[in-house]
Design a protein around this motif. Structure first.
Motif, mmCIF file in Angstrom:
data_model
loop_
_atom_site.group_PDB
_atom_site.id
_atom_site.type_symbol
_atom_site.label_atom_id
_atom_site.label_comp_id
_atom_site.label_asym_id
_atom_site.label_seq_id
_atom_site.Cartn_x
_atom_site.Cartn_y
_atom_site.Cartn_z
ATOM 1 N N GLU A 138 0.829 -1.296 -0.199
ATOM 2 C CA GLU A 138 0.094 0.094 0.100
ATOM 3 C C GLU A 138 0.992 1.282 0.054
ATOM 4 O OE1 GLU A 138 -3.477 2.124 2.648
ATOM 5 O OE2 GLU A 138 -3.088 0.021 3.166
ATOM 6 N N GLN A 139 1.963 1.366 0.772
ATOM 7 C CA GLN A 139 2.887 2.622 0.743
ATOM 8 C C GLN A 139 4.076 2.288 0.031
ATOM 9 O OE1 GLN A 139 1.448 1.016 3.555
ATOM 10 N NE2 GLN A 139 -0.271 2.276 3.836
ATOM 11 N N SER A 140 4.045 1.309 -1.193
ATOM 12 C CA SER A 140 5.425 1.047 -1.792
ATOM 13 C C SER A 140 5.736 2.614 -2.607
ATOM 14 C CB SER A 140 5.085 -0.092 -2.926
ATOM 15 O OG SER A 140 4.969 -1.083 -2.440
ATOM 16 N N GLU A 141 4.746 3.015 -2.967
ATOM 17 C CA GLU A 141 5.070 4.405 -3.901
ATOM 18 C C GLU A 141 5.536 5.396 -2.840
ATOM 19 O OE1 GLU A 141 3.465 7.411 -7.404
ATOM 20 O OE2 GLU A 141 2.032 6.036 -6.563
ATOM 21 N N ALA A 142 5.188 5.555 -1.716
ATOM 22 C CA ALA A 142 5.435 6.565 -0.932
ATOM 23 C C ALA A 142 7.055 6.334 -0.460
ATOM 24 C CB ALA A 142 4.565 6.584 0.352
ATOM 25 N N VAL A 143 7.291 5.036 0.213
ATOM 26 C CA VAL A 143 8.516 4.455 0.416
ATOM 27 C C VAL A 143 9.561 4.871 -0.481
ATOM 28 C CG1 VAL A 143 9.795 2.478 1.458
ATOM 29 C CG2 VAL A 143 7.529 2.966 2.320
ATOM 30 N N LEU A 144 9.298 4.244 -1.762
ATOM 31 C CA LEU A 144 10.463 4.657 -2.724
ATOM 32 C C LEU A 144 10.838 6.214 -3.187
ATOM 33 C CD1 LEU A 144 9.214 2.012 -5.477
ATOM 34 C CD2 LEU A 144 11.235 1.884 -3.998
ATOM 35 N N THR A 145 9.613 6.850 -3.020
ATOM 36 C CA THR A 145 9.572 8.343 -3.105
ATOM 37 C C THR A 145 10.682 9.019 -2.195
ATOM 38 O OG1 THR A 145 7.482 8.553 -4.264
ATOM 39 C CG2 THR A 145 8.554 10.667 -3.440
ATOM 40 N N GLU A 146 10.310 8.629 -0.704
ATOM 41 C CA GLU A 146 11.086 9.185 0.327
ATOM 42 C C GLU A 146 12.694 8.574 0.188
ATOM 43 O OE1 GLU A 146 9.267 7.564 3.577
ATOM 44 O OE2 GLU A 146 7.328 8.673 3.205
#
Length: 396
Positions: free
Chosen positions: A368-376
């Motif tokens: 669910e937070q893959s995109e957020a983690v990669l962006t960070e």
């Protein structure tokens, strides 16, 4: 208010209960727990309770994975390993509970990871330890209840070895993980040093039986379970569960003269020493239970508690949910899940005046937070798209 672990990042490579319940405890106290899962999500997500799921998710998973963010990775790929290393590079703690050697096959061993983050606290949780004659064996709660002696001493004398009704070894191991992670964080706060921490189920199972183990190994007594169901092989009467006219009541430690007077059972007053209440525990339980079977549970409890006899109701979970003290403690909470709706679970069991924990998010969907983690981590949109197309990262 501040949370105790605000600013602490946990790279969570755990599954089932031993690891995820520990990382949830840390997340409840404010840590940013990044749950690194295989593509599709960890196995516990589909573990049935009573042969069924709660809609599409295991209630066991829902119980142990709030306050986490999920990223799903193909850890067997080079790019997946690089993403995992990037997560570890920014983390304060990495926690994993694979069998010994698995993290090495992913290129994520202690040596691999501390190369990119020398101050990392690296916590490994296994069944039996990282080496030794049982290191490659499967480690699971029932197996450890059996191996550690717990099942052998639970139940009645003529019963087969009896496991307890919850994953008690996993639970204690999870608490040891959380506790010793905090010890390591405290050391790091003072010195700047990371370290390796190893927890295993076998040690946990022996640790929580420290009283019984010490008695058995140091006393010239042959301890065995009672015929009538005294609840501990090491204790005398009245310690046990007693049938009543409409249910059951638990009675713990109580002097025989006090019980004799309280219940008007003068025959109990003849048992005056601890040795007598142990040697005659089955006879005492038969006398007591003949009396309790004629009493309503509520009336019996009122009589016992009025004299400060240690006694309690024997509840099922529906009774527990309606219990006035449970309600007063606000120990059961409701969470809203984006796909499973509202569900009830255990809340945070400890109150802290200055740094209380809180529940900020429900258990995440896989990735669910893959995109957020990669962006960070600094991955731009093109790189995120490539990782998704190549099946390296899920949830994008």
């Amino acid at each position: 208010m501040n949370r105790a672990l605000d600013g602490v990042t946990i790279a969570d490579f755990t599954q089932m209960m031993q690891g995820p319940w520990a990382t949830q405890k840390l997340g409840d106290m404010g840590a940013d727990v990044i749950k690194v899962e295989r593509l599709g999500g960890e196995w516990e997500r589909t573990l049935e309770a009573g042969g069924r799921l709660l809609d599409d998710v295991s209630p066991f998973f829902l119980a142990m994975n709030r306050n986490k963010r999920s990223i799903t990775l193909d850890l067997k790929s080079d790019d997946g390993r690089e993403v995992a290393l990037d997560i570890a590079r920014e983390a304060d703690v990495l926690i994993e509970n694979f069998r010994p050697g698995v993290m090495e096959t992913f290129g994520l061993s202690y040596e691999d990871v501390t190369t990119v983050n020398p101050e990392l606290i690296y916590v490994s949780a296994t069944g039996f330890g990282s080496d030794g004659p049982y290191a490659e064996r499967p480690g699971q709660d029932l197996l450890l209840q059996s191996m550690s002696g717990l099942a052998r001493y639970t139940g009645r004398k003529d019963d087969p070895p009896t496991p307890v009704g919850t994953a008690v070894v996993d639970e204690h191991a999870a608490m040891l993980i959380a506790l010793h992670t905090m010890f390591a964080l405290f050391h790091k706060e003072r010195t700047g040093e990371g370290q390796r921490v190893e927890v295993n189920l076998l040690n946990a199972a022996l640790d929580f039986q420290c009283q019984e183990l010490t008695a058995a190994l140091n006393m010239d007594v042959e301890f065995e379970r009672s015929e009538e169901g005294i609840a501990q092989a090491w204790l005398g009467a009245p310690y046990g569960i007693y049938e009543t006219a409409d249910g059951h009541v638990a009675i713990a430690m109580a002097p025989m003269p006090l019980l004799a007077e309280t219940l008007d059972l003068p025959e109990l007053a003849t048992y005056t020493t601890a040795e007598e209440t142990y040697e005659s525990r089955d006879e005492i339980k038969r006398i007591l239970e003949a009396y309790t079977r004629e009493q309503a549970s509520e009336d019996l409890l009122e009589t016992l508690l009025a004299e400060d006899v240690w006694a309690a109701e024997v509840n099922d979970f529906q009774d527990v949910a309606a219990d006035p003290q449970v309600e007063h403690n606000e120990m059961l909470i409701e969470l809203d899940h984006p796909t499973e709706g509202t569900f009830t679970t255990a809340g945070i069991p400890v109150e802290m005046s200055e740094t209380p924990g809180d529940v900020r998010s429900p258990p995440p969907r896989p990735g669910e937070q893959s995109e957020a983690v990669l962006t960070e981590l600094g991955y731009d949109a093109a790189e995120r798209e490539r990782l998704a197309k190549e099946g390296i990262v899920g949830g994008l």
